[in-house]
Design a protein around this motif. Structure first.
Motif, PDB file in Angstrom:
ATOM      1  N   GLU A  15     -53.224  50.976  73.541  1.00  0.00           N
ATOM      2  CA  GLU A  15     -53.763  49.970  72.621  1.00  0.00           C
ATOM      3  C   GLU A  15     -53.105  48.632  72.952  1.00  0.00           C
ATOM      4  OE1 GLU A  15     -53.567  48.744  67.927  1.00  0.00           O
ATOM      5  OE2 GLU A  15     -53.230  50.828  68.470  1.00  0.00           O
ATOM      6  N   TRP A  16     -53.888  47.732  73.523  1.00  0.00           N
ATOM      7  CA  TRP A  16     -53.372  46.429  73.950  1.00  0.00           C
ATOM      8  C   TRP A  16     -53.346  45.472  72.773  1.00  0.00           C
ATOM      9  CZ3 TRP A  16     -51.078  45.950  78.494  1.00  0.00           C
ATOM     10  CH2 TRP A  16     -51.399  46.853  79.499  1.00  0.00           C
ATOM     11  N   HIS A  17     -52.271  44.695  72.669  1.00  0.00           N
ATOM     12  CA  HIS A  17     -52.147  43.641  71.667  1.00  0.00           C
ATOM     13  C   HIS A  17     -52.311  42.310  72.378  1.00  0.00           C
ATOM     14  CE1 HIS A  17     -50.628  46.543  68.763  1.00  0.00           C
ATOM     15  NE2 HIS A  17     -49.845  47.007  69.733  1.00  0.00           N
ATOM     16  N   ARG A  18     -53.086  41.435  71.789  1.00  0.00           N
ATOM     17  CA  ARG A  18     -53.304  40.112  72.383  1.00  0.00           C
ATOM     18  C   ARG A  18     -52.298  39.113  71.821  1.00  0.00           C
ATOM     19  NH1 ARG A  18     -58.178  39.335  75.148  1.00  0.00           N
ATOM     20  NH2 ARG A  18     -59.576  41.098  74.960  1.00  0.00           N
ATOM     21  N   VAL A  19     -52.087  38.056  72.562  1.00  0.00           N
ATOM     22  CA  VAL A  19     -51.219  36.991  72.081  1.00  0.00           C
ATOM     23  C   VAL A  19     -52.025  36.073  71.170  1.00  0.00           C
ATOM     24  CG1 VAL A  19     -49.725  37.118  74.096  1.00  0.00           C
ATOM     25  CG2 VAL A  19     -51.633  35.520  74.112  1.00  0.00           C
ATOM     26  N   SER A  20     -51.348  35.178  70.478  1.00  0.00           N
ATOM     27  CA  SER A  20     -51.992  34.287  69.525  1.00  0.00           C
ATOM     28  C   SER A  20     -52.900  33.282  70.238  1.00  0.00           C
ATOM     29  CB  SER A  20     -50.931  33.523  68.730  1.00  0.00           C
ATOM     30  OG  SER A  20     -51.526  32.536  67.921  1.00  0.00           O
ATOM     31  N   PRO A  21     -54.072  33.011  69.667  1.00  0.00           N
ATOM     32  CA  PRO A  21     -54.937  31.972  70.250  1.00  0.00           C
ATOM     33  C   PRO A  21     -54.334  30.574  70.124  1.00  0.00           C
ATOM     34  CG  PRO A  21     -55.935  32.904  68.261  1.00  0.00           C
ATOM     35  CD  PRO A  21     -54.705  33.699  68.548  1.00  0.00           C
ATOM     36  N   ARG A  22     -53.260  30.431  69.343  1.00  0.00           N
ATOM     37  CA  ARG A  22     -52.587  29.125  69.234  1.00  0.00           C
ATOM     38  C   ARG A  22     -51.886  28.736  70.535  1.00  0.00           C
ATOM     39  NH1 ARG A  22     -49.767  30.325  63.549  1.00  0.00           N
ATOM     40  NH2 ARG A  22     -49.638  32.333  64.601  1.00  0.00           N
ATOM     41  N   LEU A  23     -51.773  29.691  71.465  1.00  0.00           N
ATOM     42  CA  LEU A  23     -51.207  29.373  72.773  1.00  0.00           C
ATOM     43  C   LEU A  23     -52.148  28.464  73.570  1.00  0.00           C
ATOM     44  CD1 LEU A  23     -48.960  29.825  74.871  1.00  0.00           C
ATOM     45  CD2 LEU A  23     -50.157  31.903  75.591  1.00  0.00           C
ATOM     46  N   TYR A  80     -50.112  42.991  75.740  1.00  0.00           N
ATOM     47  CA  TYR A  80     -48.928  43.839  75.862  1.00  0.00           C
ATOM     48  C   TYR A  80     -49.137  45.101  75.041  1.00  0.00           C
ATOM     49  CZ  TYR A  80     -47.518  42.195  71.229  1.00  0.00           C
ATOM     50  OH  TYR A  80     -47.484  41.914  69.889  1.00  0.00           O
ATOM     51  N   ALA A  81     -48.436  46.146  75.427  1.00  0.00           N
ATOM     52  CA  ALA A  81     -48.534  47.432  74.732  1.00  0.00           C
ATOM     53  C   ALA A  81     -47.166  48.095  74.739  1.00  0.00           C
ATOM     54  CB  ALA A  81     -49.560  48.332  75.403  1.00  0.00           C
ATOM     55  N   LEU A  88     -45.675  47.617  78.467  1.00  0.00           N
ATOM     56  CA  LEU A  88     -46.661  47.179  79.453  1.00  0.00           C
ATOM     57  C   LEU A  88     -47.063  45.746  79.145  1.00  0.00           C
ATOM     58  CD1 LEU A  88     -49.036  50.280  79.385  1.00  0.00           C
ATOM     59  CD2 LEU A  88     -47.173  49.835  80.967  1.00  0.00           C
ATOM     60  N   ILE A  89     -47.147  44.920  80.185  1.00  0.00           N
ATOM     61  CA  ILE A  89     -47.598  43.532  80.037  1.00  0.00           C
ATOM     62  C   ILE A  89     -48.644  43.282  81.098  1.00  0.00           C
ATOM     63  CG2 ILE A  89     -46.933  41.103  80.057  1.00  0.00           C
ATOM     64  CD1 ILE A  89     -44.048  42.060  79.486  1.00  0.00           C
ATOM     65  N   ARG A  90     -49.809  42.775  80.676  1.00  0.00           N
ATOM     66  CA  ARG A  90     -50.848  42.430  81.650  1.00  0.00           C
ATOM     67  C   ARG A  90     -51.195  40.960  81.504  1.00  0.00           C
ATOM     68  NH1 ARG A  90     -56.323  45.249  79.194  1.00  0.00           N
ATOM     69  NH2 ARG A  90     -56.428  43.889  77.371  1.00  0.00           N
ATOM     70  N   LYS A  91     -51.487  40.357  82.643  1.00  0.00           N
ATOM     71  CA  LYS A  91     -51.825  38.932  82.699  1.00  0.00           C
ATOM     72  C   LYS A  91     -52.806  38.716  83.831  1.00  0.00           C
ATOM     73  CE  LYS A  91     -47.267  37.363  81.226  1.00  0.00           C
ATOM     74  NZ  LYS A  91     -46.087  36.618  81.573  1.00  0.00           N
ATOM     75  N   GLY A  92     -53.504  37.604  83.763  1.00  0.00           N
ATOM     76  CA  GLY A  92     -54.308  37.168  84.891  1.00  0.00           C
ATOM     77  C   GLY A  92     -55.793  37.353  84.740  1.00  0.00           C
TER      78      GLY A  92
END
Length: 164
Positions: A15-23, A80-81, A88-92
Motif C-alpha cells: 500500500e503506497w502512501h503519497r506525499v503532500s500535494p503542497r510539495l 513510500y510504503a 520502500l521509496i519510489r520516485k521518478g
C-alpha cells in the motif's frame, strides 16, 4: 505493457502512501526563483546586444515552462510504503527508482524543512544508513506525518539493530 506497470517497480501487496500535494508549489517557487529570475534578468542584455543573444532568455524561459510542467508529475510519482522489514521509496516519471531500506541498516533519521516548506507545513525525512550509497529521503510529508515516520523508523531501526 504500459510504462506505468514495469515489473521491476511493482511490489505485490504494498500500500503506497503519497506525499503532500503542497510539495508542488514549494518546488514551483524554487524553480521560478532559480530559472525564472535569470530568464527575466537576461532580457536586458539581449535587448542591449540584440541578435543571437535573444536565444538566452528564450531558452531559459522554455526551460522554466518545461520544469513547471514537469514538477506536478514528479511529485505525484513519489511514494513510500512501510513494510515489516524495510521501507520502500519510489520516485521518478521518466527515470524511475525504487529504494528498499532495511530497518536494521538505519543509523539515524533526519527531518528537515526550508522556509518555504515550513510555510506550507511540509517536511522531508532523510534516512541515513550504514552504507552511504543507500541513504534515501521522502520529501513533501505533512509535518505531523514526518514526525510520526521519524519516530516509527527510529524505533524499528533500534529494534532490528538490537536483534543483531
Amino acid at each position: 505493457m504500459s510504462i506505468e506497470s514495469t515489473p521491476a517497480f511493482d511490489v505485490a501487496g504494498v500500500e503506497w502512501h503519497r506525499v503532500s500535494p503542497r510539495l508542488i508549489p514549494v518546488r514551483m517557487i524554487s524553480a521560478a526563483v532559480f530559472l525564472g529570475l535569470p530568464s527575466v534578468g537576461s532580457v536586458w542584455p539581449a535587448w542591449y546586444v540584440g541578435g543571437w543573444m535573444w536565444l538566452v532568455p528564450a531558452l531559459l524561459a522554455l526551460l522554466t515552462v518545461w520544469v513547471l510542467w514537469l514538477i506536478p508529475r514528479q511529485v505525484k510519482a513519489i511514494g513510500y510504503a512501510e513494510q515489516e522489514e524495510d521501507l520502500l521509496i519510489r520516485k521518478g516519471v521518466m527515470f524511475k527508482t525504487l529504494t528498499m531500506v532495511p530497518y536494521g541498516r538505519m543509523q539515524y533519521v533526519d527531518v528537515s524543512a526550508g522556509p518555504i516548506a515550513r510555510r506550507m507545513k511540509i517536511a522531508q525525512v532523510q534516512l541515513h544508513t550504514a552504507s552511504a550509497g543507500t541513504d534515501a529521503s521522502i520529501p513533501g510529508l505533512p509535518q505531523d506525518e514526518a514526525g510520526r515516520l521519524r519516530d516509527q523508523l527510529s524505533a524499528r531501526g533500534e529494534a532490528r539493530l538490537a536483534g543483531l
